[in-house]
Design a protein around this motif. Structure first.
Motif, PDB file in Angstrom:
ATOM      1  N   MET A  47      19.457  27.287  19.799  1.00 27.59           N
ATOM      2  CA  MET A  47      20.870  27.664  19.866  1.00 27.59           C
ATOM      3  C   MET A  47      21.731  26.664  19.108  1.00 27.59           C
ATOM      4  O   MET A  47      22.768  26.993  18.563  1.00 27.59           O
ATOM      5  CB  MET A  47      21.229  27.668  21.347  1.00 27.59           C
ATOM      6  N   GLN A  64      26.403  29.677  24.481  1.00 27.77           N
ATOM      7  CA  GLN A  64      26.125  29.448  23.064  1.00 27.77           C
ATOM      8  C   GLN A  64      27.372  29.441  22.183  1.00 27.77           C
ATOM      9  O   GLN A  64      27.329  28.906  21.078  1.00 27.77           O
ATOM     10  CB  GLN A  64      25.092  30.429  22.543  1.00 27.77           C
ATOM     11  N   ASN A  89      21.010  24.960  16.375  1.00 26.70           N
ATOM     12  CA  ASN A  89      20.494  24.625  15.041  1.00 26.70           C
ATOM     13  C   ASN A  89      21.589  24.249  14.051  1.00 26.70           C
ATOM     14  O   ASN A  89      21.454  23.312  13.280  1.00 26.70           O
ATOM     15  CB  ASN A  89      19.610  25.765  14.497  1.00 26.70           C
ATOM     16  N   ARG A  90      22.711  24.956  14.114  1.00 26.96           N
ATOM     17  CA  ARG A  90      23.789  24.653  13.133  1.00 26.96           C
ATOM     18  C   ARG A  90      24.451  23.323  13.441  1.00 26.96           C
ATOM     19  O   ARG A  90      24.892  22.614  12.539  1.00 26.96           O
ATOM     20  CB  ARG A  90      24.825  25.779  13.134  1.00 26.96           C
ATOM     21  N   ARG A  98      15.073  31.243  19.591  1.00 26.34           N
ATOM     22  CA  ARG A  98      15.434  30.379  18.472  1.00 26.34           C
ATOM     23  C   ARG A  98      16.528  29.401  18.904  1.00 26.34           C
ATOM     24  O   ARG A  98      17.462  29.746  19.617  1.00 26.34           O
ATOM     25  CB  ARG A  98      15.943  31.236  17.318  1.00 26.34           C
ATOM     26  N   ALA A 150      28.521  27.712  18.405  1.00 24.81           N
ATOM     27  CA  ALA A 150      28.604  28.720  17.355  1.00 24.81           C
ATOM     28  C   ALA A 150      29.349  28.118  16.156  1.00 24.81           C
ATOM     29  O   ALA A 150      30.212  27.261  16.313  1.00 24.81           O
ATOM     30  CB  ALA A 150      29.339  29.949  17.870  1.00 24.81           C
ATOM     31  N   ARG A 164      22.088  32.435  28.307  1.00 19.25           N
ATOM     32  CA  ARG A 164      22.294  31.806  27.005  1.00 19.25           C
ATOM     33  C   ARG A 164      23.664  32.177  26.433  1.00 19.25           C
ATOM     34  O   ARG A 164      24.372  31.343  25.885  1.00 19.25           O
ATOM     35  CB  ARG A 164      21.177  32.253  26.058  1.00 19.25           C
TER      36      ARG A 164
END
Lengths: 414, 106
Positions: free
Chosen positions: A364, A114, A366-367, A362, A118, A110
């Motif tokens: 990765m 990720q 989401n933002r 959770r 970010a 991950r």
């Protein structure tokens, strides 16, 4: 194995069906959107519920918010391997991907990718995303009926994915196809057979392998493929593992946001008072985005598998048992969320929902998802008074991808 | 009551009187200090209450548990003094604690 005649949930009354007979996995419940009352019953009367027979074999349903949270935290007992969906993997076609790995492999793989999603990187992407959203919205016909899913939800998420992979833009429809193929077996009508499904996924692998080879000498690429090429934990992946992680990134960044885009339109149509709130106060959009993601719950479940015999909330779980954490139910749990069945765009603590999962796995992206939805609604509100649903909405017949295939709409200008 | 000083990424400072027994995360939320999301509500399961503890306070705030460590580890913008503020309980000893907020929560 002998065929077992399973009771059809869709014909039964959720209030009176014997608890032991309840099987919330049946596709028809999802296609017709009739699962909610069954979940309410389970949350109230059997929050850790055993279903003995289903199309997917026996499984436990975990339906309350707090229980799902606890299960997600306990990865030492409740494993993400071998898969995170209710359907078991094909024996001769395993797709290793980090969402379906436990520590330490999960974290190593991950971490290799990720960084792309970010927040620091996303700031750079915001301008590109906004431009693409504007182009899509400006190309839509005013006053004519069209399918919102095709022209906006799919188009926007596919363009976004193409950007993240630095994928040839003119071939981007392939990404949509591969995403659909990856999550849909023959029973969904997306492919005709399992053989066809595997063949198309190997075409996906071949295409991406070409991109991989092209990027091997490039030390500066910031796209997802270049990061996999360079990542210590990913640079020597087997082809099957490469395919698995591609599928994860394609599905993760596609079906999910696609259905949140469509589902938000549906929620606002069903709640005209909330639509009015949005028109009067566009600054509510970031909060509304969280509420949409809760309301839609674009992935209905995640699965865990028990690594040992254990007791969970008074139930005896056996090693190897399949446990389904129904996010879709936890997000409607009145024990954790006030007035959970209402769509409230200025809801307090709207960020506290299960749609991204919790713990090590959770989401990765989401933002990125939140940013896409925020920009989309900001730009929609600049252009349209209303996106009106003018025909029947068609849902995906799946207990995993919780979304829509058809949403006929008409746009009304400001 | 112990005071906790939150410094936003922009440099804006918030000096808050905190309740003993609360957490650095809850104290921020209760006092509308921006920059902390706390999506999981204090369960050490989302890493959206990330703060950087001013070096001289690190000894008093202690070190992250195994679970906290595993969540912090997923954040590419993690610093050596990173903590999840839901895991720092307010005590009298922490009177004057300074924490910096990151530009973004992950």
């Amino acid at each position: 194995m002998a065929e077992v005649e399973l009771p059809q949930m869709i014909d039964l009354d959720p209030a009176t069906v014997p608890l032991a007979d309840i099987d919330v996995s049946q596709r028809e419940l999802w296609k017709q959107n009739k699962k909610w009352d069954f979940f309410t019953r389970l949350r109230d009367e059997a929050p850790i519920h055993y279903c003995k027979n289903s199309e997917f074999g026996s499984y436990w349903s975990v339906t309350r918010y707090a229980d799902i949270m606890e299960m997600e935290q306990n990865w030492k007992v409740f494993s993400s391997e071998p898969t995170i969906v209710i359907v078991d993997p094909e024996e001769d076609f395993e797709l290793p991907m980090f969402i379906a790995m436990d520590p330490p492999n999960h974290g190593e793989q991950r971490k290799a990718v990720q960084g792309v999603v970010a927040p620091m990187n996303l700031k750079e992407l915001e301008g590109t995303i906004r431009q693409r959203v504007q182009n899509i919205l400006d190309s839509l016909p005013l006053g004519e009926t069209f399918n919102w899913v095709d022209l906006v939800s799919i188009e926007l998420t596919t363009q976004m994915l193409a950007t993240l992979f630095d994928f040839p833009f003119e071939d981007r429809h392939l990404l949509t196809r591969w995403s659909d193929v990856a999550t849909g077996g023959p029973e969904t009508g997306i492919v005709e057979s399992e053989e066809q499904r595997q063949q198309e996924l190997y075409e996906c692998l071949a295409y991406f392998t070409r991109l991989w080879e092209e990027r091997e000498g490039n030390t500066s690429g910031t796209d997802l493929i270049s990061m996999l090429v360079r990542g210590e934990a990913t640079k020597d992946m087997s082809p099957q593992e490469f395919l698995g992680n591609l599928v994860l990134l394609i599905v993760g960044g596609n079906d999910t946001t696609r259905n949140s885009i469509s589902g938000g339109v549906l929620a606002l149509n069903e709640n005209p008072g909330e639509y009015a709130k949005l028109r009067n106060n566009p600054s509510v959009i970031p909060n509304m985005v969280s509420e949409i993601i809760r309301w839609v719950t674009p992935l209905a479940h995640m699965r865990r598998t028990a690594l040992c015999d254990t007791e969970f909330q008074g139930q005896q779980i056996k090693q190897g048992d399949k446990l389904i954490m129904w996010y879709v139910s936890g997000n409607r749990d009145e024990r954790a969320i006030e007035r959970p069945n209402e769509f409230i765009i200025d809801r307090k603590r709207a960020r506290q929902h299960l749609s991204f999962g919790f713990g090590l796995h959770r989401c990765m992206g989401n933002r990125l998802a939140e940013m896409q939805l925020r920009i989309l609604w900001e730009e929609i509100q600049q252009r349209f008074h209303m996106i009106e649903i003018v025909g029947d909405v068609v849902r995906v017949p799946s207990n995993f991808v919780h979304g829509f295939t058809d949403m006929p709409v008409k746009l009304h200008g400001i | 009551m112990p005071r906790i000083i939150y410094i936003e990424h922009s440099g804006t400072q918030h000096e808050i009187e905190a309740d003993v027994g609360s957490t650095v995360m809850h104290t921020a939320l209760d006092n509308l200090v921006p920059g902390i999301d706390a999506d999981c509500g204090g369960e050490c399961s989302c890493a959206t209450c990330h703060v950087m503890v001013k070096e001289e306070w690190l000894a008093k705030t202690g070190s992250p548990s195994e679970t906290e460590e595993s969540m912090l580890d997923l954040n590419p913008e993690r610093q050596s003094n990173s903590r999840l503020s839901c895991q720092i309980e307010v005590t009298d000893e922490l009177d004057g604690l300074v924490v910096q907020l990151p530009e973004f929560q992950f």
